[in-house]
Design an enzyme around this catalytic site. Sequence first.
Site, mmCIF file in Angstrom:
data_model
loop_
_atom_site.group_PDB
_atom_site.id
_atom_site.type_symbol
_atom_site.label_atom_id
_atom_site.label_comp_id
_atom_site.label_asym_id
_atom_site.label_seq_id
_atom_site.Cartn_x
_atom_site.Cartn_y
_atom_site.Cartn_z
ATOM 1 N N HIS A 306 -0.677 -2.401 8.089
ATOM 2 C CA HIS A 306 -1.886 -2.834 8.806
ATOM 3 C C HIS A 306 -2.714 -3.702 7.885
ATOM 4 C CE1 HIS A 306 -5.557 -2.628 11.188
ATOM 5 N NE2 HIS A 306 -4.780 -2.264 12.185
ATOM 6 N N ASP A 363 0.769 2.169 16.640
ATOM 7 C CA ASP A 363 1.898 1.835 17.509
ATOM 8 C C ASP A 363 3.172 2.599 17.184
ATOM 9 O OD1 ASP A 363 0.545 -0.043 19.052
ATOM 10 O OD2 ASP A 363 0.762 -1.557 17.501
HETATM 11 N N1 ACO Z 1 7.782 -3.548 6.946
HETATM 12 C C1 ACO Z 1 8.160 -4.038 5.738
HETATM 13 N N2 ACO Z 1 7.334 -4.716 4.913
HETATM 14 C C2 ACO Z 1 6.091 -4.938 5.325
HETATM 15 C C3 ACO Z 1 5.606 -4.461 6.561
HETATM 16 C C4 ACO Z 1 6.505 -3.738 7.389
HETATM 17 N N3 ACO Z 1 6.124 -3.262 8.579
HETATM 18 N N4 ACO Z 1 4.323 -4.822 6.724
HETATM 19 C C5 ACO Z 1 3.987 -5.503 5.624
HETATM 20 N N5 ACO Z 1 5.046 -5.577 4.769
HETATM 21 C C6 ACO Z 1 5.062 -6.196 3.447
HETATM 22 C C7 ACO Z 1 5.156 -7.714 3.551
HETATM 23 O O1 ACO Z 1 6.473 -8.183 3.491
HETATM 24 C C8 ACO Z 1 4.328 -8.153 2.364
HETATM 25 O O2 ACO Z 1 5.143 -8.059 1.213
HETATM 26 P P1 ACO Z 1 4.906 -9.092 -0.046
HETATM 27 O O3 ACO Z 1 3.512 -8.838 -0.537
HETATM 28 O O4 ACO Z 1 5.952 -8.707 -1.000
HETATM 29 O O5 ACO Z 1 5.077 -10.479 0.533
HETATM 30 C C9 ACO Z 1 3.252 -7.081 2.221
HETATM 31 O O6 ACO Z 1 3.801 -5.899 2.842
HETATM 32 C C10 ACO Z 1 1.948 -7.439 2.917
HETATM 33 O O7 ACO Z 1 2.236 -7.826 4.253
HETATM 34 P P2 ACO Z 1 1.456 -8.960 5.024
HETATM 35 O O8 ACO Z 1 2.272 -9.407 6.194
HETATM 36 O O9 ACO Z 1 1.015 -10.014 4.048
HETATM 37 O O10 ACO Z 1 0.175 -8.139 5.483
HETATM 38 P P3 ACO Z 1 -0.796 -8.494 6.663
HETATM 39 O O11 ACO Z 1 -2.025 -7.728 6.445
HETATM 40 O O12 ACO Z 1 -0.892 -9.967 6.838
HETATM 41 O O13 ACO Z 1 0.011 -7.937 7.955
HETATM 42 C C11 ACO Z 1 0.793 -6.550 9.688
HETATM 43 C C12 ACO Z 1 -0.273 -6.753 8.592
HETATM 44 C C13 ACO Z 1 0.939 -7.822 10.537
HETATM 45 C C14 ACO Z 1 0.346 -5.436 10.613
HETATM 46 C C15 ACO Z 1 2.157 -6.190 9.012
HETATM 47 O O14 ACO Z 1 2.017 -4.989 8.285
HETATM 48 C C16 ACO Z 1 3.295 -6.073 10.023
HETATM 49 O O15 ACO Z 1 3.909 -7.085 10.379
HETATM 50 N N6 ACO Z 1 3.593 -4.825 10.503
HETATM 51 C C17 ACO Z 1 4.620 -4.632 11.515
HETATM 52 C C18 ACO Z 1 4.054 -4.960 12.887
HETATM 53 C C19 ACO Z 1 3.075 -3.930 13.380
HETATM 54 O O16 ACO Z 1 3.319 -2.724 13.345
HETATM 55 N N7 ACO Z 1 1.940 -4.422 13.894
HETATM 56 C C20 ACO Z 1 0.911 -3.567 14.496
HETATM 57 C C21 ACO Z 1 -0.348 -3.606 13.706
HETATM 58 S S1 ACO Z 1 -1.529 -2.487 14.406
HETATM 59 C C22 ACO Z 1 -2.086 -3.286 15.765
HETATM 60 O O17 ACO Z 1 -2.176 -4.466 15.879
HETATM 61 C C23 ACO Z 1 -2.408 -2.445 16.847
#
Ligand code: ACO
Length: 428
Positions: A306, A363
């Site tokens: 998140h 979720d």
């Molecule tokens: N699985 C594996 N790795 C992940 C995940 C994941 N679910 N989420 C983040 N990471 C990693 C990224 O690869 C990144 O790694 P790095 O620093 O080595 O490049 C690091 O963690 C940070 O991730 P970002 O995408 O930069 O973080 P951001 O805050 O932009 O994204 C998000 C947050 C979009 C929710 C992300 O965690 C994600 O895509 N999760 C999966 C989708 C999801 O469950 N979304 C629902 C969110 S809650 C809602 O909207 C109701």
Amino acid sequence: MSENQASLTAGGNSVDMPIKSGTIGPDVIDIRKLYGQTGMFTYDPGFTSTASCDSAITYIDGDEGVLLHRGYPIGQLAEHSSFMEVSYLLLNGELPSSQELADFSRTITRHTMLHEQLATFYRGFRRDAHPMAIMCGVVGALSAFYHDSTDIADPTHRKISSHRLIAKMPTIAAMAYKYSVGQPFVYPDNKLSYTGNFLKMTFGVPAEEYEVIPAVEKAMDRIFILHADHEQNASTSTVRLAGSSGANPFACIAAGIACLWGPAHGGANEAALNMLKEIGTPDRIQHYIDRAKDKNDPFRLMGFGHRVYKNYDPRATVMQSTVREVFAALNVQDPLFETALRLEEIALSDPYFAEKKLFPNVDFYSGIILSAIGFPTTMFTVLFALARTVGWVAQWNEMISDPGQKIGRPRQLYTGPTARDYVPLSDR
Ligand code: ACO
């Protein structure tokens, strides 16, 4: 609000900028004079360090896993309150008295029907259309049906359109479902609660009496509470940005629904259950964990991570216990729940997820409950949109009521060609 100063030296100029404090949470540096004094913009793609507005509705402490609506912790609201009461709270700032709650519920109930012409509008969609596509279209179309409440400068119009949106969303969602399965639309039944009525419109058929199962009604209502608002997330910011131009509320909420649909946001509940189905049994989990950690593989654990929570999402905690309640009430089991629990356990003990502070979000477990209740995965994000409508509407109202409100207009770092002369087609 107490005000201190922050100073920044850039391009040979030093600028003092006020620091503003809220009631809780990080202070903010008010950079509004920066461009005028330095000729420079700030640069923050994804808004990771930018507060876009003042708001008194919802507070999140992502490090501590805290979520408050108007000061009340989400766990307490989920346990003791109802979606109607939380809706009143979000819109009005205080918990209602019994009389206020009864009046509010009656008002919402009275707006549950849709203009009959809208049934024809549904029939223009393909039967296999995704219900989110239908919802985007129908909610946008409300402004063509209810233009008697679209004067955003009039507080009464704003109130009526807010009530209409909250009241009609369950009807719109249920009709999207009915259309996809080829069953007749079921009209609202105003004897039922907001949530009971939604269940009847979704799962009832005219040929039979529909009995709302109280435990399912309670679980569904709680799911609505857990999704009601979440401060300045992507879809809420979309609603605010659309609304900042003076667009009508129905159009703004349709914009929010479009944004919510993406798998990085509300679409993650559908994606999370699809992922659990793909994983199937616990023995296959490690393979998917390895894929999620592999930088060359686009796969992510859906329902994990998140932007704000760097701790357990408090909504996921409630969601996990609700799974057990629904299973007990319906006397069902779903092996995917065991897979989900094991996946969480393995991920949380893996240094990759620990270092990046990736925890289950709202979720991760919601799809298992919704599936047990009988919803197809394509309806999951629709349910999220239904519940989030009150948050969007509350945030939109807060913005429009602010006398200092301006159109939202970010700037950019331009990286395209510099000025050059047009070349006639014959010379290219
Ligand atoms: N699985 C594996 N790795 C992940 C995940 C994941 N679910 N989420 C983040 N990471 C990693 C990224 O690869 C990144 O790694 P790095 O620093 O080595 O490049 C690091 O963690 C940070 O991730 P970002 O995408 O930069 O973080 P951001 O805050 O932009 O994204 C998000 C947050 C979009 C929710 C992300 O965690 C994600 O895509 N999760 C999966 C989708 C999801 O469950 N979304 C629902 C969110 S809650 C809602 O909207 C109701």
